[in-house]
Design an enzyme around this catalytic site. Structure first.
Site, mmCIF file in Angstrom:
data_model
loop_
_atom_site.group_PDB
_atom_site.id
_atom_site.type_symbol
_atom_site.label_atom_id
_atom_site.label_comp_id
_atom_site.label_asym_id
_atom_site.label_seq_id
_atom_site.Cartn_x
_atom_site.Cartn_y
_atom_site.Cartn_z
ATOM 1 N N GLN A 27 3.184 9.946 1.279
ATOM 2 C CA GLN A 27 4.489 9.272 1.385
ATOM 3 C C GLN A 27 5.424 9.627 0.229
ATOM 4 O O GLN A 27 6.633 9.400 0.337
ATOM 5 C CB GLN A 27 4.296 7.750 1.473
ATOM 6 C CG GLN A 27 3.612 7.317 2.760
ATOM 7 C CD GLN A 27 3.421 5.818 2.831
ATOM 8 O OE1 GLN A 27 2.474 5.287 2.271
ATOM 9 N NE2 GLN A 27 4.321 5.123 3.502
ATOM 10 N N GLY A 56 0.834 -1.190 0.000
ATOM 11 C CA GLY A 56 0.000 0.000 0.000
ATOM 12 C C GLY A 56 0.871 1.244 0.000
ATOM 13 O O GLY A 56 2.047 1.176 0.387
ATOM 14 N N HIS A 59 -4.546 1.456 7.701
ATOM 15 C CA HIS A 59 -3.175 1.979 7.787
ATOM 16 C C HIS A 59 -3.004 3.166 6.818
ATOM 17 O O HIS A 59 -2.428 4.198 7.189
ATOM 18 C CB HIS A 59 -2.193 0.833 7.444
ATOM 19 C CG HIS A 59 -0.751 1.201 7.341
ATOM 20 N ND1 HIS A 59 0.209 0.715 8.210
ATOM 21 C CD2 HIS A 59 -0.067 1.982 6.468
ATOM 22 C CE1 HIS A 59 1.403 1.188 7.878
ATOM 23 N NE2 HIS A 59 1.270 1.964 6.816
ATOM 24 N N GLU A 60 -3.547 3.012 5.593
ATOM 25 C CA GLU A 60 -3.383 4.075 4.579
ATOM 26 C C GLU A 60 -4.267 5.283 4.885
ATOM 27 O O GLU A 60 -3.827 6.430 4.700
ATOM 28 C CB GLU A 60 -3.698 3.535 3.181
ATOM 29 C CG GLU A 60 -2.875 2.331 2.729
ATOM 30 C CD GLU A 60 -1.376 2.502 2.862
ATOM 31 O OE1 GLU A 60 -0.899 3.653 2.934
ATOM 32 O OE2 GLU A 60 -0.671 1.486 2.926
ATOM 33 N N CYS A 88 5.907 -0.127 7.616
ATOM 34 C CA CYS A 88 5.572 1.085 6.860
ATOM 35 C C CYS A 88 6.797 1.514 6.076
ATOM 36 O O CYS A 88 7.892 1.576 6.634
ATOM 37 C CB CYS A 88 5.130 2.199 7.817
ATOM 38 S SG CYS A 88 4.651 3.712 6.954
ATOM 39 N N LEU A 89 6.596 1.817 4.797
ATOM 40 C CA LEU A 89 7.718 2.244 3.956
ATOM 41 C C LEU A 89 8.329 3.549 4.461
ATOM 42 O O LEU A 89 9.481 3.846 4.145
ATOM 43 C CB LEU A 89 7.258 2.392 2.499
ATOM 44 C CG LEU A 89 6.800 1.074 1.839
ATOM 45 C CD1 LEU A 89 6.131 1.357 0.504
ATOM 46 C CD2 LEU A 89 7.978 0.118 1.669
ATOM 47 N N HIS A 100 -2.585 7.434 7.250
ATOM 48 C CA HIS A 100 -1.579 8.319 6.625
ATOM 49 C C HIS A 100 -2.213 9.631 6.145
ATOM 50 O O HIS A 100 -1.624 10.703 6.270
ATOM 51 C CB HIS A 100 -0.927 7.638 5.418
ATOM 52 C CG HIS A 100 0.255 6.763 5.732
ATOM 53 N ND1 HIS A 100 1.396 7.244 6.338
ATOM 54 C CD2 HIS A 100 0.492 5.446 5.498
ATOM 55 C CE1 HIS A 100 2.281 6.249 6.463
ATOM 56 N NE2 HIS A 100 1.754 5.143 5.972
HETATM 57 O O1 GNR Z 1 4.042 -2.567 2.616
HETATM 58 C C1 GNR Z 1 3.344 -2.431 3.633
HETATM 59 N N1 GNR Z 1 2.986 -3.524 4.350
HETATM 60 C C2 GNR Z 1 2.048 -3.493 5.364
HETATM 61 C C3 GNR Z 1 1.955 -4.607 6.199
HETATM 62 C C4 GNR Z 1 1.027 -4.647 7.214
HETATM 63 C C5 GNR Z 1 0.168 -3.574 7.403
HETATM 64 C C6 GNR Z 1 0.248 -2.458 6.584
HETATM 65 C C7 GNR Z 1 1.177 -2.423 5.566
HETATM 66 S S1 GNR Z 1 1.278 -1.035 4.528
HETATM 67 C C8 GNR Z 1 2.944 -1.064 4.073
HETATM 68 C C9 GNR Z 1 3.263 -0.002 3.035
HETATM 69 C C10 GNR Z 1 3.036 1.368 3.649
HETATM 70 O O2 GNR Z 1 3.803 1.919 4.386
HETATM 71 N N2 GNR Z 1 1.909 1.964 3.350
HETATM 72 O O3 GNR Z 1 1.625 3.154 3.877
HETATM 73 NI NI NI Z 2 2.662 3.229 5.780
#
Ligand code: GNR
Ligand code: NI
Length: 174
Positions: free
Chosen positions: A51, A46, A136-137, A94-95, A140
């Site tokens: 980001q 995601g 999660h997104e 999270c990246l 953000h």
């Molecule tokens: O790549 C991602 N893996 C992930 C694993 C578990 C829960 C959420 C994620 S999102 C993350 C990529 C990211 O930072 N998206 O904002």
């Molecule tokens: Ni993230």
């Protein structure tokens, strides 16, 4: 298409609230294409526009596995209209917080309304990893990171490790 640089903590942009998209025009589609390329190359499942430094309410997600057909999901102006009382814990990463992982509890299913790549109103019921990823997104887009769901102790430890890691990368380059 172009791959973009992914911002990492403690970049202050990651703490800002993103703005809704007015119309899905060529510029927005170009941004969505760039986000998808950036996410695939990271690799991640995601990515939120913030980001890559753009404060717009745009998310791309693809949960397809290696070797499977790609299944990109473009989510513009998401609104979560339902979250289950039932929670589930996933190990999240999270990246924008490279190489750090922690278990996070969130509602195990949710319902989300959004515009797709073509500007079409769409609704999905998500559960499992998709529900976690959408939440999660959407976090953000509101300036929230997964570490905000942890205890202060765990959060501070992850931030300390991330800063140390960045210092070490800088040393190798210099
Ligand atoms: O790549 C991602 N893996 C992930 C694993 C578990 C829960 C959420 C994620 S999102 C993350 C990529 C990211 O930072 N998206 O904002
Ligand atoms: Ni993230």
């Amino acid at each position: 298409m172009a791959k973009k640089k992914i911002l990492t903590v403690p970049n202050p942009l990651l703490r800002k609230v993103s703005e809704p998209v007015n119309s899905i025009n060529a510029e927005i589609k170009n941004l969505m294409d760039d986000m998808l390329e950036t996410m695939y190359s990271a690799p991640g499942i995601g990515l939120a526009a913030v980001q890559v430094g753009v404060l717009k309410r745009i998310i791309v997600i693809d949960l397809s596995k290696d070797g499977e057909k790609k299944n990109p999901l473009f989510i513009v102006n998401p609104q979560i209209t339902y979250k289950s009382d039932n929670l589930i814990s996933y190990e999240e990463g999270c990246l924008s917080i490279p190489n750090q992982f922690a278990e996070v509890k969130r509602p195990s299913s949710c319902k989300v309304n959004f515009l797709d790549y073509h500007g079409k109103k769409t609704e999905i019921n998500a559960d499992g990893l998709l529900a976690t990823c959408i939440q999660h997104e959407v976090d953000h887009l509101n300036g929230i990171l997964f570490i905000d769901h942890l205890s202060k102790l765990k959060k501070d430890l992850i931030l300390k490790k991330t800063k140390k890691q960045i210092r070490e990368i800088d040393r190798v380059i210099v």
